[in-house]
Design an enzyme around this catalytic site. Structure first.
Site, PDB file in Angstrom:
ATOM      1  N   GLU A 216       0.854  -1.191   0.000  1.00 56.03           N
ATOM      2  CA  GLU A 216       0.000   0.000   0.000  1.00 56.03           C
ATOM      3  C   GLU A 216       0.886   1.236   0.000  1.00 56.03           C
ATOM      4  O   GLU A 216       1.996   1.210   0.537  1.00 56.03           O
ATOM      5  CB  GLU A 216      -0.863   0.023   1.265  1.00 56.03           C
ATOM      6  CG  GLU A 216      -1.822  -1.144   1.374  1.00 56.03           C
ATOM      7  CD  GLU A 216      -2.609  -1.097   2.689  1.00 56.03           C
ATOM      8  OE1 GLU A 216      -3.792  -0.784   2.640  1.00 56.03           O
ATOM      9  OE2 GLU A 216      -2.004  -1.352   3.744  1.00 56.03           O
ATOM     10  N   ASP A 235      -3.606  -7.382  10.880  1.00 54.58           N
ATOM     11  CA  ASP A 235      -4.525  -6.667   9.986  1.00 54.58           C
ATOM     12  C   ASP A 235      -4.516  -7.232   8.562  1.00 54.58           C
ATOM     13  O   ASP A 235      -5.530  -7.184   7.880  1.00 54.58           O
ATOM     14  CB  ASP A 235      -4.120  -5.178   9.953  1.00 54.58           C
ATOM     15  CG  ASP A 235      -5.192  -4.311   9.322  1.00 54.58           C
ATOM     16  OD1 ASP A 235      -6.360  -4.458   9.710  1.00 54.58           O
ATOM     17  OD2 ASP A 235      -4.868  -3.496   8.427  1.00 54.58           O
ATOM     18  N   HIS A 240      -5.979 -11.700   4.835  1.00 55.56           N
ATOM     19  CA  HIS A 240      -5.895 -11.595   3.376  1.00 55.56           C
ATOM     20  C   HIS A 240      -4.751 -12.411   2.771  1.00 55.56           C
ATOM     21  O   HIS A 240      -4.947 -13.173   1.828  1.00 55.56           O
ATOM     22  CB  HIS A 240      -5.722 -10.136   2.937  1.00 55.56           C
ATOM     23  CG  HIS A 240      -6.740  -9.207   3.527  1.00 55.56           C
ATOM     24  ND1 HIS A 240      -8.071  -9.533   3.615  1.00 55.56           N
ATOM     25  CD2 HIS A 240      -6.638  -7.969   4.050  1.00 55.56           C
ATOM     26  CE1 HIS A 240      -8.731  -8.529   4.169  1.00 55.56           C
ATOM     27  NE2 HIS A 240      -7.883  -7.581   4.450  1.00 55.56           N
ATOM     28  N   LYS A 331       2.710  -0.705   4.581  1.00 54.86           N
ATOM     29  CA  LYS A 331       2.120   0.601   4.280  1.00 54.86           C
ATOM     30  C   LYS A 331       3.213   1.572   3.848  1.00 54.86           C
ATOM     31  O   LYS A 331       4.378   1.395   4.187  1.00 54.86           O
ATOM     32  CB  LYS A 331       1.418   1.142   5.519  1.00 54.86           C
ATOM     33  CG  LYS A 331       0.205   0.296   5.901  1.00 54.86           C
ATOM     34  CD  LYS A 331      -0.690   1.020   6.869  1.00 54.86           C
ATOM     35  CE  LYS A 331      -1.966   0.236   7.112  1.00 54.86           C
ATOM     36  NZ  LYS A 331      -2.846   0.147   5.942  1.00 54.86           N
TER      37      LYS A 331
END
Ligand code: NAD
Length: 484
Positions: A216, A235, A240, A331
């Protein structure tokens, strides 16, 4: 090509947390798109249920704004939006008290599919399940949809499963992992099990390794406080990335049916070896001149939560023994991309001699953005000059290959909600799967907590911490470039 939309049965869908961020950004605009496609019956109803003394008109007005803000411009047709809004209602409700439940019961119809979307904090799941039962709003055919995070460790996931199981059968519970609703992720199964070409090569004899990347460019944004209690492992990896790993690694299910698929995924998770501490790297993004560091974004100057994880997973079974699966997510990396790359082994013998170089077949499946599939193949470099080899991509970008039809591909939430109405659990996680995934990630997280592990810093806009590059280097491999 004309896309085929099969309307679903009539339904009443209650969205607990209907005024929240997820409902406004994803669920309600998604339902509007399904309405526009003709998939939603004209009588179907969507009932927002949340805290706050709104009335139905205020709720409709909020949904109108949400559709305009979060849908693609071409999707917004004022007449259609108004017609869709007529199918909406609202109840002001207290998940932990008595308020609103009789009103909700009064709104529900008999003889239609009843679905309840729990788009609220997981701490409310048990309360809502109990009140749906006590107020006789849900029946044995009703379905409930629960959002992530499903627990923060094995113990809390078990407790959640137990709370839900008091009032609902497993066949009524739809645990969403929106990655499973993505078009390309389902295509992964179509590629593997719809073609004879790949499956014979899909094992440790022919596959050198597999890389799963979910990168991301955004930071933690306004979710700093929530994210800081969780971190990339909880997370992203536990849900995922592990789901993607399962779909890549599982044995062919006998049928594309919920329990056949989920049984195979569960076997993969149970065959995962504990992660070797030398093959895991956690990172945290550091400040640049123009951008704040993770700790500032998270609001805790001493935070040790990771915004990046890279690890090597090994699966102990006949198909995959010895083939590493490298997983990474983070991130504020250099590009936004989700990709699965199957890197095949070198040809056993090069007839073109040492000058031909090292060439490899790589099957790359781009989950987002720019969804598609690329197969890297080796060919002769055109022109004179002897037998020089180059690698070229056989590229299939869905938007190009499918033309207008690609525009109509439902997004993950749309598809999954329609699956709930249809009663199809194939793309939802079963309770034992979620628990098995926590059982694998828990010792990793506990190890960090025990050691008070400090994540390695990495620059905003980079590919992640240096240590992650070194981890691959030690294995004699390289990460694929992170690019859109
Ligand atoms: P939010 O805080 O924006 O909204 C919460 C909603 O719950 C509001 O509508 C609020 O009125 C309602 N609510 C809170 N307490 C209530 C009570 N006691 N009784 C009745 N209603 C109550 O949260 P969100 O971001 O929409 O997230 C909802 C769920 O979805 C959470 O479990 C979250 O982890 C999950 N989720 C959110 C996102 C996202 O992008 N926002 C992504 C994935 C998962």
């Amino acid at each position: 090509m004309v896309s085929r939309v099969i309307p679903v049965d009539d339904f009443d869908l209650v969205i607990f947390g209907g005024t929240g961020d997820l409902a406004r950004r994803k669920i309600l605009p998604g339902l509007y798109r399904r309405y526009c496609s003709g998939q939603m019956p004209d009588q179907a109803r969507i009932i927002g249920a949340a805290r706050g003394d709104h009335d139905a008109d205020e709720f409709r007005s909020m949904v109108r704004d949400a559709i305009k803000e979060f849908s693609k411009k071409n999707d917004c047709d004022d007449d259609k939006i108004e017609a869709f809004l007529k199918q909406l209602d609202f109840v002001s409700i207290d998940a932990r008290g008595d308020k609103g439940w009789p009103e909700l019961k009064g709104l529900m119809r008999d003889g239609v599919v009843k679905a309840f979307y729990f788009s609220v904090a997981p701490s409310l799941f048990g309360d809502i399940a109990e009140r749906l039962h006590l107020n006789e709003i849900a029946d044995a055919q009703s379905r409930i949809v629960v959002e992530k995070p499903f627990g923060r460790d094995l113990e809390s996931a078990k407790a959640l499963n137990k709370d839900l199981a008091k009032h609902f059968e497993e066949t009524q519970i739809y645990r969403i992992d929106h990655y499973l609703g993505k078009e390309t992720v389902q295509n992964l199964m179509a590629i593997r099990f719809g073609n004879i070409l790949f499956e014979p090569l899909w094992n440790s004899q022919y596959v050198d390794h597999i890389q799963i990347t979910v990168a991301e460019t955004v930071g933690v944004g306004g979710r700093g406080e929530y994210y800081d209690k969780s971190g990339a492992m909880r997370d992203m990896v536990q849900n995922h990335l592990m789901q993607l790993l399962c779909l890549i690694a599982m044995e062919p299910p006998a049928r594309f049916e919920p329990d056949s698929v989920r049984d195979e995924k569960l076997k993969v998770i149970r065959a995962l070896e504990p992660v070797d501490p030398h093959h895991i790297v956690r990172g945290q993004y550091a400040a640049t001149e123009s951008e704040a560091d993770y700790r500032t974004d998270a609001g805790d100057p001493r935070s040790r939560t990771e915004s990046y994880v890279a690890l090597r997973a090994m699966i102990s079974n006949w198909r995959w023994a010895g083939t590493p699966f490298y997983l990474r997510t983070g991130k504020k990396l250099k590009a936004r991309t989700s990709e699965i790359a199957v890197v095949f082994k070198d040809a056993p013998h090069s007839i073109f001699g040492p000058d031909a170089g090292r060439h490899r077949n790589i099957l790359s499946i781009r989950v987002q953005p720019n969804e598609g599939i690329t197969m890297q193949v080796t060919i002769k470099e055109p022109g004179p000059g002897g037998m020089r080899l180059i690698d070229v991509p056989l590229d299939m970008t869905f938007a190009e290959a499918l033309g207008e039809e690609a525009e109509d591909i439902p997004d993950a939430y749309e598809r999954l909600i329609m699956d709930v109405i249809r009663g199809n659990q194939t793309l939802f996680m079963r309770g034992d799967e979620v628990e098995a995934a926590w059982a694998w990630t828990d010792p990793i997280i506990q190890g960090w907590e025990l050691r008070n592990d400090v994540p390695k810093p990495y620059d905003v806009g980079s590919s992640g911490p240096e240590d992650a590059l070194m981890m691959m280097h030690r294995d004699g491999r390289r990460w694929r470039e992170i690019k859109e």
